[in-house]
Design a protein around this motif. Structure first.
Motif, PDB file in Angstrom:
ATOM      1  N   ILE A 116      25.390  49.440  39.678  1.00  0.00           N
ATOM      2  CA  ILE A 116      26.224  48.336  40.162  1.00  0.00           C
ATOM      3  C   ILE A 116      27.594  48.892  40.545  1.00  0.00           C
ATOM      4  O   ILE A 116      28.240  49.584  39.753  1.00  0.00           O
ATOM      5  N   GLY A 149      23.318  46.902  42.751  1.00  0.00           N
ATOM      6  CA  GLY A 149      24.026  45.635  42.821  1.00  0.00           C
ATOM      7  C   GLY A 149      25.465  45.875  43.205  1.00  0.00           C
ATOM      8  O   GLY A 149      25.945  47.018  43.190  1.00  0.00           O
ATOM      9  N   SER A 151      29.233  43.879  42.432  1.00  0.00           N
ATOM     10  CA  SER A 151      29.985  42.785  41.829  1.00  0.00           C
ATOM     11  C   SER A 151      31.463  43.150  41.871  1.00  0.00           C
ATOM     12  O   SER A 151      31.957  43.887  41.009  1.00  0.00           O
ATOM     13  N   THR A 171      28.439  38.178  42.163  1.00  0.00           N
ATOM     14  CA  THR A 171      27.406  39.178  41.901  1.00  0.00           C
ATOM     15  C   THR A 171      26.443  39.255  43.083  1.00  0.00           C
ATOM     16  O   THR A 171      26.384  38.343  43.913  1.00  0.00           O
ATOM     17  N   SER A 172      25.672  40.324  43.144  1.00  0.00           N
ATOM     18  CA  SER A 172      24.654  40.472  44.199  1.00  0.00           C
ATOM     19  C   SER A 172      23.717  41.603  43.817  1.00  0.00           C
ATOM     20  O   SER A 172      24.020  42.412  42.934  1.00  0.00           O
ATOM     21  N   GLY A 173      22.580  41.666  44.489  1.00  0.00           N
ATOM     22  CA  GLY A 173      21.616  42.724  44.219  1.00  0.00           C
ATOM     23  C   GLY A 173      20.868  43.139  45.465  1.00  0.00           C
ATOM     24  O   GLY A 173      20.864  42.421  46.486  1.00  0.00           O
ATOM     25  N   THR A 178      16.666  42.020  41.460  1.00  0.00           N
ATOM     26  CA  THR A 178      17.867  42.727  41.024  1.00  0.00           C
ATOM     27  C   THR A 178      19.077  41.802  41.022  1.00  0.00           C
ATOM     28  O   THR A 178      19.915  41.855  40.110  1.00  0.00           O
ATOM     29  N   ALA A 179      19.177  40.956  42.041  1.00  0.00           N
ATOM     30  CA  ALA A 179      20.282  40.004  42.102  1.00  0.00           C
ATOM     31  C   ALA A 179      20.297  39.097  40.876  1.00  0.00           C
ATOM     32  O   ALA A 179      21.357  38.827  40.293  1.00  0.00           O
ATOM     33  N   VAL A 182      21.394  41.303  37.792  1.00  0.00           N
ATOM     34  CA  VAL A 182      22.829  41.587  37.791  1.00  0.00           C
ATOM     35  C   VAL A 182      23.621  40.334  37.433  1.00  0.00           C
ATOM     36  O   VAL A 182      24.576  40.376  36.640  1.00  0.00           O
ATOM     37  N   LYS A 196      26.385  33.987  42.581  1.00  0.00           N
ATOM     38  CA  LYS A 196      25.432  34.951  43.122  1.00  0.00           C
ATOM     39  C   LYS A 196      25.445  34.890  44.649  1.00  0.00           C
ATOM     40  O   LYS A 196      25.012  33.904  45.241  1.00  0.00           O
ATOM     41  N   ILE A 200      24.312  42.044  49.154  1.00  0.00           N
ATOM     42  CA  ILE A 200      25.376  42.974  48.779  1.00  0.00           C
ATOM     43  C   ILE A 200      26.482  42.959  49.826  1.00  0.00           C
ATOM     44  O   ILE A 200      27.675  42.957  49.496  1.00  0.00           O
TER      45      ILE A 200
END
Length: 422
Positions: A116, A149, A151, A171-173, A178-179, A182, A196, A200
């Motif tokens: 991340i 990820g 963030s 946050t992101s993935g 994965t998102a 994370v 979220k 990314i």
């Protein structure tokens, strides 16, 4: 993904990484990694030179440890990269700390691990610049063997109210699973909640425009300050009057430095230029804010000339050198540019800052700070940073006669005491 029970390694223990490591260390096995061995030694003794974390919090958790040994990192399965993303002397993004950190992580990366990134970057940097390094060093395949990820950090140095857990986290993935992972990981420590993002790149873009927006707004009021000075109007009085409308934004003029506002816009403009668009408003704001130190110095010199001062060898006292109040962070502080301007005018300049580390300032800028106000008097006194300690200084007593100029950059001194303010 196999990272059901996270063991977290935070890479980079500055203003962003250390508070994050401390919070994760309250719930999970966490290690803070930094290449600076002195930093690790200090933290192990409970001393945080950035003053973001107390000794009690550093020593409290049995789950948190610190290291500069890269071999230990292979024992962890979640890597959070929080290294600086500066600009070079030509205002171009410098990703070298980020890419070196990616190499370090790549050597420890295993199947199922998650990386991340929190460092501020332009949209696309995580997947286009960092992931290839991770793949090359680890020999693993992105989104098959390991996952990523993003963030973005939202640390505000020196702010003891809006701390890491009290600021909502984006946050992101790299894929949906994965998102979710994370987001749930951060949600477990962020009391303010999470948001979220859909990708990314969206999360990267959201971060870089946060500070670009602030930069443009500050540039606007800085320009107003220049205009109102020519018109003989007090800018702060104008802003106070305008602020009585419910939707007027409360920005104030000032020197724009630090690790975010004065840097992040260049990451966005670089990417824009790469795709063939020349951003006008963002770069105009940057140019104006970067000129403010020279403008302030020039205005003070003019006030001194009006009062019949001989500029060469005149004595100037600058109060504050950090980029903001009540914080030891000197990164990209524009007060250094102000001091340089005075020196080029031939002035003798003393600088006093009870928050800044004297050795750090000396090493970074070849500038010797006063260890205390020693009773000297000055032809000009500039309040550059509004540290709380300056509230108790008798600034009027520092004047070298009634013609000495007092300039208030921050707009916090009594109006009857000063000659002018930004």
């Amino acid at each position: 993904m196999k990272t059901i029970n996270p063991k977290i390694a935070v890479i980079g223990l500055g203003y962003v990484g250390l508070p994050l490591a401390v919070e994760f260390g309250k719930k999970y096995i966490t290690i803070g990694f930094d290449i600076n061995s002195d930093r690790i030694s200090e933290l192990e003794m409970g001393n945080d030179r950035t003053l973001e974390v107390t000794s009690e919090n550093l020593l409290l958790s049995e789950l948190l440890s610190f290291t500069n040994d890269t071999e230990i990192l292979s024992q962890f399965n979640v890597f959070i990269v929080t290294v600086p993303t500066p600009i070079d002397k030509n205002n171009r993004p410098d990703l070298s700390p980020l890419l070196k950190a990616s190499e370090t992580v790549g050597k420890a990366l295993k199947k199922g691990d998650v990386v991340i990134y929190e460092s501020t970057v332009y949209p696309g940097a995580t997947e286009e610049d960092c992931v290839p390094v991770l793949e090359k060093i680890s020999g693993l395949t992105f989104n098959k063997d390991f996952f990523c990820g993003y963030s973005p950090e939202r640390i505000n140095p020196g702010d003891k109210v809006h701390t890491v857990t009290k600021i909502r986290k984006v946050t992101s993935g790299s894929n949906a699973e994965t998102a979710d992972y994370v987001d749930s990981l951060y949600a477990s420590i962020i009391t303010a909640g999470t948001f979220k993002a859909s990708s990314i790149k969206v999360a990267e873009a959201a971060k870089v425009i946060e500070n670009s927006q602030r930069d443009i707004n500050i540039a606007f009021v800085n320009e107003l300050s220049v205009i109102f000075s020519l018109l003989g109007i007090d800018t702060h009085e104008v802003l106070e009057a305008a602020g009585t409308k419910w939707n007027f934004l409360p920005f104030k003029p000032g020197l724009v430095g630090g690790h975010c506002i004065g840097v992040d816009p260049y990451y966005l403009t670089q990417k824009a230029q790469e795709v063939g668009y020349n951003p006008e408003i963002i770069l105009a704001g940057r140019r104006l804010n970067d000129r403010m130190s020279a403008y302030v110095a020039s205005r003070i010199i003019k006030e001194m000339i009006k009062k019949k001062h001989r500029i060469a060898d005149s004595k100037v006292l600058v109060l504050g050198i950090t980029f903001k109040e009540n914080c030891p962070d000197i990164r990209n502080s524009k007060v250094f540019d102000l001091v340089k301007e005075f020196v080029e005018f031939g002035c003798e300049v003393d600088v006093f800052d009870p928050w800044a580390d004297e050795q750090e300032v000396k090493k970074a800028y070849s500038l010797n700070l006063l260890s205390r106000i020693n009773g000297d008097t000055y032809d000009a006194i500039v309040l550059a940073v509004a540290h709380k300690e300056f509230e108790d200084i008798d600034i009027a007593a520092l004047r070298n006669g009634s013609n000495a100029v007092i300039y208030d950059i921050k707009g916090v001194l009594p109006k009857e005491l000063i000659d002018c303010r930004l």
